[in-house]
Design a protein around this motif. Structure first.
Motif, PDB file in Angstrom:
ATOM      1  N   THR A  55      29.717 -11.260  15.843  1.00  0.00           N
ATOM      2  CA  THR A  55      29.911 -12.616  16.364  1.00  0.00           C
ATOM      3  C   THR A  55      28.901 -12.920  17.471  1.00  0.00           C
ATOM      4  OG1 THR A  55      32.262 -12.537  15.822  1.00  0.00           O
ATOM      5  CG2 THR A  55      31.572 -14.179  17.438  1.00  0.00           C
ATOM      6  N   ALA A  56      28.658 -11.955  18.343  1.00  0.00           N
ATOM      7  CA  ALA A  56      27.673 -12.148  19.415  1.00  0.00           C
ATOM      8  C   ALA A  56      26.283 -12.373  18.834  1.00  0.00           C
ATOM      9  CB  ALA A  56      27.678 -10.944  20.353  1.00  0.00           C
TER      10      ALA A  56
ATOM     11  N   GLN B 231      25.573 -13.534  15.835  1.00  0.00           N
ATOM     12  CA  GLN B 231      25.580 -14.826  15.149  1.00  0.00           C
ATOM     13  C   GLN B 231      25.414 -15.963  16.157  1.00  0.00           C
ATOM     14  OE1 GLN B 231      29.175 -15.634  12.997  1.00  0.00           O
ATOM     15  NE2 GLN B 231      28.270 -17.309  11.852  1.00  0.00           N
ATOM     16  N   LEU B 232      26.091 -15.885  17.267  1.00  0.00           N
ATOM     17  CA  LEU B 232      25.961 -16.921  18.294  1.00  0.00           C
ATOM     18  C   LEU B 232      24.560 -16.929  18.899  1.00  0.00           C
ATOM     19  CD1 LEU B 232      29.382 -16.717  20.156  1.00  0.00           C
ATOM     20  CD2 LEU B 232      28.521 -18.591  18.762  1.00  0.00           C
ATOM     21  N   ARG B 233      24.032 -15.743  19.158  1.00  0.00           N
ATOM     22  CA  ARG B 233      22.704 -15.661  19.771  1.00  0.00           C
ATOM     23  C   ARG B 233      21.644 -16.289  18.873  1.00  0.00           C
ATOM     24  NH1 ARG B 233      19.987 -13.451  23.751  1.00  0.00           N
ATOM     25  NH2 ARG B 233      17.940 -12.552  23.420  1.00  0.00           N
TER      26      ARG B 233
ATOM     27  N   GLY C 288      22.242 -18.123  16.032  1.00  0.00           N
ATOM     28  CA  GLY C 288      22.659 -19.416  15.505  1.00  0.00           C
ATOM     29  C   GLY C 288      22.434 -20.561  16.480  1.00  0.00           C
ATOM     30  N   LEU C 289      22.524 -20.276  17.768  1.00  0.00           N
ATOM     31  CA  LEU C 289      22.348 -21.319  18.777  1.00  0.00           C
ATOM     32  C   LEU C 289      20.917 -21.422  19.282  1.00  0.00           C
ATOM     33  CD1 LEU C 289      25.634 -20.911  20.842  1.00  0.00           C
ATOM     34  CD2 LEU C 289      25.098 -22.601  19.088  1.00  0.00           C
TER      35      LEU C 289
END
Length: 90
Positions: free
Chosen positions: A34-35, A37-39, A41-42
């Motif tokens: 998740t970390a 993906q956020l890194r 993805g954003l």
């Protein structure tokens, strides 16, 4: 083949330890993924933020770059808004 109560409890305790270990590993993997993906993805939003900041500081005239299909309309609208604001100011 009879198992004693002690053997059954021992096997049950080992099963609980194995299950807890598996859940802890799964939780660590899920949090890590998740970390990541956020890194990643954003990242386009961070680039957009950097572009707006550069315009505010006077280092750029417009937002440049290629953005994902979801963010590209926002970048275009921001560029149009910047042009409109400059026209009003002039």
């Amino acid at each position: 083949m009879d198992a004693t109560t002690g053997e059954i409890y021992s096997q049950l305790q080992q099963f609980e330890i194995d299950l807890t270990t598996a859940f802890v590993i799964l939780a660590v993997v899920l949090v890590g993924s998740t970390a990541l993906q956020l890194r990643f993805g954003l990242r386009p939003l961070r680039r957009l933020q950097d572009g707006v900041s550069a315009i505010r500081r006077g280092e750029a005239q417009r937002i440049e770059g290629v953005y994902p299909i979801d963010i590209a309309p926002l970048a275009s609208e921001l560029n149009l808004m910047i042009v409109a604001i400059r026209d009003v100011v002039e």
